[in-house]
Design a protein around this motif. Structure first.
Motif, PDB file in Angstrom:
ATOM      1  N   ILE A   1       0.817  -1.214   0.000  1.00 45.25           N
ATOM      2  CA  ILE A   1       0.000   0.000   0.000  1.00 45.25           C
ATOM      3  C   ILE A   1       0.856   1.271   0.000  1.00 45.25           C
ATOM      4  O   ILE A   1       0.399   2.336  -0.384  1.00 45.25           O
ATOM      5  N   GLN A   2       2.097   1.117   0.444  1.00 45.68           N
ATOM      6  CA  GLN A   2       3.000   2.264   0.407  1.00 45.68           C
ATOM      7  C   GLN A   2       4.416   1.774   0.150  1.00 45.68           C
ATOM      8  O   GLN A   2       4.784   0.688   0.622  1.00 45.68           O
ATOM      9  N   ALA A   3       5.169   2.591  -0.581  1.00 42.86           N
ATOM     10  CA  ALA A   3       6.563   2.227  -0.842  1.00 42.86           C
ATOM     11  C   ALA A   3       7.381   3.516  -0.991  1.00 42.86           C
ATOM     12  O   ALA A   3       6.834   4.551  -1.378  1.00 42.86           O
ATOM     13  N   ALA A   4       8.654   3.446  -0.625  1.00 43.37           N
ATOM     14  CA  ALA A   4       9.510   4.637  -0.755  1.00 43.37           C
ATOM     15  C   ALA A   4      10.946   4.223  -1.027  1.00 43.37           C
ATOM     16  O   ALA A   4      11.362   3.131  -0.633  1.00 43.37           O
ATOM     17  N   ILE A   5      11.637   5.099  -1.740  1.00 41.72           N
ATOM     18  CA  ILE A   5      13.093   4.911  -1.906  1.00 41.72           C
ATOM     19  C   ILE A   5      13.736   6.130  -1.265  1.00 41.72           C
ATOM     20  O   ILE A   5      13.340   7.283  -1.533  1.00 41.72           O
ATOM     21  N   MET A   6      14.705   5.896  -0.386  1.00 42.47           N
ATOM     22  CA  MET A   6      15.400   6.984   0.299  1.00 42.47           C
ATOM     23  C   MET A   6      16.839   7.018  -0.246  1.00 42.47           C
ATOM     24  O   MET A   6      17.375   5.961  -0.605  1.00 42.47           O
ATOM     25  N   ASP A   7      17.427   8.192  -0.240  1.00 37.13           N
ATOM     26  CA  ASP A   7      18.838   8.215  -0.661  1.00 37.13           C
ATOM     27  C   ASP A   7      19.719   7.915   0.548  1.00 37.13           C
ATOM     28  O   ASP A   7      19.211   7.662   1.646  1.00 37.13           O
ATOM     29  N   LYS A   8      21.056   7.939   0.317  1.00 38.97           N
ATOM     30  CA  LYS A   8      21.943   7.495   1.407  1.00 38.97           C
ATOM     31  C   LYS A   8      21.895   8.425   2.620  1.00 38.97           C
ATOM     32  O   LYS A   8      22.265   8.059   3.724  1.00 38.97           O
ATOM     33  N   ASN A   9      21.391   9.651   2.431  1.00 38.15           N
ATOM     34  CA  ASN A   9      21.278  10.568   3.580  1.00 38.15           C
ATOM     35  C   ASN A   9      19.943  10.425   4.307  1.00 38.15           C
ATOM     36  O   ASN A   9      19.648  11.187   5.222  1.00 38.15           O
ATOM     37  N   GLY A  10      19.141   9.508   3.825  1.00 44.47           N
ATOM     38  CA  GLY A  10      17.825   9.280   4.477  1.00 44.47           C
ATOM     39  C   GLY A  10      16.774  10.231   3.945  1.00 44.47           C
ATOM     40  O   GLY A  10      15.686  10.324   4.505  1.00 44.47           O
ATOM     41  N   LYS A  11      17.078  10.923   2.859  1.00 41.44           N
ATOM     42  CA  LYS A  11      16.105  11.855   2.275  1.00 41.44           C
ATOM     43  C   LYS A  11      15.203  11.105   1.311  1.00 41.44           C
ATOM     44  O   LYS A  11      15.653  10.184   0.614  1.00 41.44           O
ATOM     45  N   LEU A  12      13.919  11.470   1.285  1.00 39.75           N
ATOM     46  CA  LEU A  12      12.967  10.790   0.421  1.00 39.75           C
ATOM     47  C   LEU A  12      13.306  11.069  -1.043  1.00 39.75           C
ATOM     48  O   LEU A  12      13.424  12.219  -1.463  1.00 39.75           O
ATOM     49  N   PHE A  13      13.475   9.978  -1.835  1.00 37.00           N
ATOM     50  CA  PHE A  13      13.866  10.125  -3.222  1.00 37.00           C
ATOM     51  C   PHE A  13      12.659   9.888  -4.139  1.00 37.00           C
ATOM     52  O   PHE A  13      12.401  10.654  -5.057  1.00 37.00           O
ATOM     53  N   ALA A  14      11.903   8.847  -3.821  1.00 40.60           N
ATOM     54  CA  ALA A  14      10.677   8.564  -4.609  1.00 40.60           C
ATOM     55  C   ALA A  14       9.683   7.851  -3.690  1.00 40.60           C
ATOM     56  O   ALA A  14      10.089   7.167  -2.751  1.00 40.60           O
ATOM     57  N   ARG A  15       8.371   8.008  -4.011  1.00 38.54           N
ATOM     58  CA  ARG A  15       7.432   7.337  -3.113  1.00 38.54           C
ATOM     59  C   ARG A  15       6.151   6.988  -3.848  1.00 38.54           C
ATOM     60  O   ARG A  15       5.766   7.626  -4.832  1.00 38.54           O
ATOM     61  N   TYR A  16       5.514   5.939  -3.337  1.00 40.23           N
ATOM     62  CA  TYR A  16       4.228   5.506  -3.894  1.00 40.23           C
ATOM     63  C   TYR A  16       3.246   5.340  -2.726  1.00 40.23           C
ATOM     64  O   TYR A  16       3.533   4.662  -1.732  1.00 40.23           O
ATOM     65  N   LEU A  17       2.096   6.009  -2.808  1.00 38.47           N
ATOM     66  CA  LEU A  17       1.076   5.885  -1.757  1.00 38.47           C
ATOM     67  C   LEU A  17      -0.227   5.440  -2.404  1.00 38.47           C
ATOM     68  O   LEU A  17      -0.688   6.076  -3.345  1.00 38.47           O
ATOM     69  N   LYS A  18      -0.742   4.349  -1.952  1.00 29.70           N
ATOM     70  CA  LYS A  18      -2.043   3.913  -2.450  1.00 29.70           C
ATOM     71  C   LYS A  18      -3.069   4.922  -1.958  1.00 29.70           C
ATOM     72  O   LYS A  18      -3.038   5.312  -0.785  1.00 29.70           O
ATOM     73  N   PRO A  19      -3.967   5.404  -2.825  1.00 37.58           N
ATOM     74  CA  PRO A  19      -4.918   6.432  -2.373  1.00 37.58           C
ATOM     75  C   PRO A  19      -5.698   5.972  -1.141  1.00 37.58           C
ATOM     76  O   PRO A  19      -6.059   4.798  -1.028  1.00 37.58           O
TER      77      PRO A  19
END
Ligand code: ADP
Length: 440
Positions: free
Chosen positions: A71-89
């Motif tokens: 239902i939710q997914a995210a990719i973070m970069d090496k600094n822990g910053k959000l790089f990409a994300r998917y949220l099911k409505p």
């Protein structure tokens, strides 16, 4: 018990089965989500290296088709910053912050959280976070419990059915034994013997019962023999003593001697009655109580008996209510008189302080019924059958009013020998004793 045990065993088995099944489902889920996280991680290496967050988002949105439970997914970069994300409505975006960052998958609050490091050239360049919904697990659980409930009801019904069908066969002999013991305790018929060809514990029990009955019968016979001999031996001296006291009663004038003689005579008469009752009992036991049948008018006998009772006991008024018309019966006059005397004496004896006794007669069909009603202490319901047994006296009377518990036993035998019936009924106050005699 059978039903209860099978249901208990089935429940335990079912719970173990459901827990094992759910655990293995969870393990499978953990394995698949960590693999998925690892695949996403590998596919996202180039997007991170080239900072292509659009491509990364595309990869994550692919999950909608590949793994709809995510239902939710995210990719973070090496600094822990959000790089990409998917949220099911319609899902709560803060869920992603609950993901534990240690390359593990954990179940928490109805979701499965997973994280996986993205490694390129032995260096951690980012992290994949996944949150999976567990609606499938809920469905599995519901389905399992539904099956469990159906199985339980079926097992319960089936085990009760089996128990219901088998129980009579299994416990038939035991119930037979229990019923026989109950019957013996009510009827006092120690002739009862039980048949059984088995070799199990119930057979042993039945044998013990038979031996016990034999022993009781033997003891009873010894007791009866002793009573018979003793009362027979006592009869002659008592008759002679009574004769001498009666003589003394005639010739003695002086007081207080006369009073002593009268007292002695009263007590000797009591002894005589007891001995005569004991002799009757012993005759009944040996089957030697014989009837001297003759035809007589029952009303005449009633009149004579009541007159005689009035002479010895003036404490009670005996009221007569007759509905007979010169009925002639064929019976042993002396024995029927004995029954009447006994019932009337009891009515007087067991209604101290009361004044009234009603004796009534009626004709029904081919028999006459005589009822003796008193307003005394009455007979408790649970003892109404016992009072016709030998030596039985009710708990209320045994301590306060003297007696031996033989009269009703003898009366019952006499009436039965006349093909009649003797019974007692409780009244609001006191009791009514009835006996019937056939007219022919
Ligand atoms: P007994 O009177 O000598 O004890 P019976 O065989 O005549 O012996 O009576 C047995 C028992 O039945 C008595 O001990 C008494 O407990 C009870 N019984 C008999 N008649 C009456 C009665 N009219 N009212 C109450 N109890 C009675």
């Amino acid at each position: 018990m059978q039903g209860f045990t099978s249901v208990l065993v089935l429940t335990i088995f079912f719970i173990v089965y459901v827990i094992t099944d759910i655990n293995s489902y969870k393990q499978r889920k953990i394995h698949s989500i960590t693999s998925l996280a690892s695949v996403i991680g590998n596919n996202s290496i180039s997007t991170l290296e080239f900072q292509d967050d659009d491509e990364a988002t595309k990869i994550l949105f692919e999950l909608k088709n590949v793994a709809p439970e995510i239902i939710q997914a995210a990719i973070m970069d090496k600094n822990g910053k959000l790089f990409a994300r998917y949220l099911k409505p319609g899902t709560d975006s803060t869920l992603l912050t609950s993901v534990v960052n240690n390359n593990k998958a954990v179940f928490h609050g109805g979701y499965l959280f997973a994280s996986n490091d993205i490694i390129s050239k032995n260096e951690i360049i980012g992290k994949v976070l996944l949150v999976a919904g567990l609606s499938e697990l809920q469905q599995i659980k519901q389905a399992k419990f539904r099956i469990g409930a159906i199985l339980l009801v079926m097992a319960l019904g089936f085990s009760f059915l089996v128990a219901y069908i088998l129980q009579p066969y299994i416990s038939k002999r035991l119930l037979y034994l229990v019923d026989s013991i109950k019957e013996v305790s009510i009827s006092g018929n120690y002739e009862q013997r039980l048949e059984d060809n088995g070799k199990d514990e119930i057979s042993i029990l039945i044998n013990v019962f038979n031996n016990l009955m034999e022993q009781v019968k033997l003891n009873q016979r010894r007791k009866d023999e002793f009573i018979g001999i003793a009362s027979h031996e006592l009869k002659t001296p008592i008759t002679s003593i009574k004769g001498y006291i009666e003589l003394l009663n005639v010739i003695e004038d002086k007081q207080p001697n006369k009073q002593f003689v009268i007292k002695a005579l009263e007590n000797v008469k009591k002894l005589e009655t007891l001995i005569s009752d004991l002799l009757d009992v012993s005759k009944i036991q040996s089957g030697q109580l014989e009837l001297n049948l003759s035809k007589f008018n029952i009303e005449d006998l009633l009149e004579e008996t009541i007159t005689a009772i009035r002479v010895v006991s003036g404490s009670h008024e005996i009221i007569q209510q007759h509905n007979l018309h010169h009925e002639i019966i064929l019976a042993d006059r002396q024995r029927i008189e004995q029954v009447l005397v006994n019932l009337l004496s009891n009515a007087i004896k067991y209604s101290p302080g009361e004044k009234k006794i009603i004796i009534s007669t009626a004709k029904t069909g081919k028999e006459i019924i005589i009822k003796i009603r008193d307003f005394g202490i009455g007979v408790p319901k649970e003892e109404q059958l016992n009072i016709f047994e030998r030596f039985y006296r009710t708990k209320d009377t045994s301590a306060n009013i003297s007696g031996f518990g033989l009269g009703l036993y003898i009366c019952m035998d006499i009436i039965k020998r006349h093909q009649g019936k003797l019974w007692v009924e409780a009244e609001e106050k006191g009791s009514s004793f009835y006996f019937s005699l056939p007219l022919e």
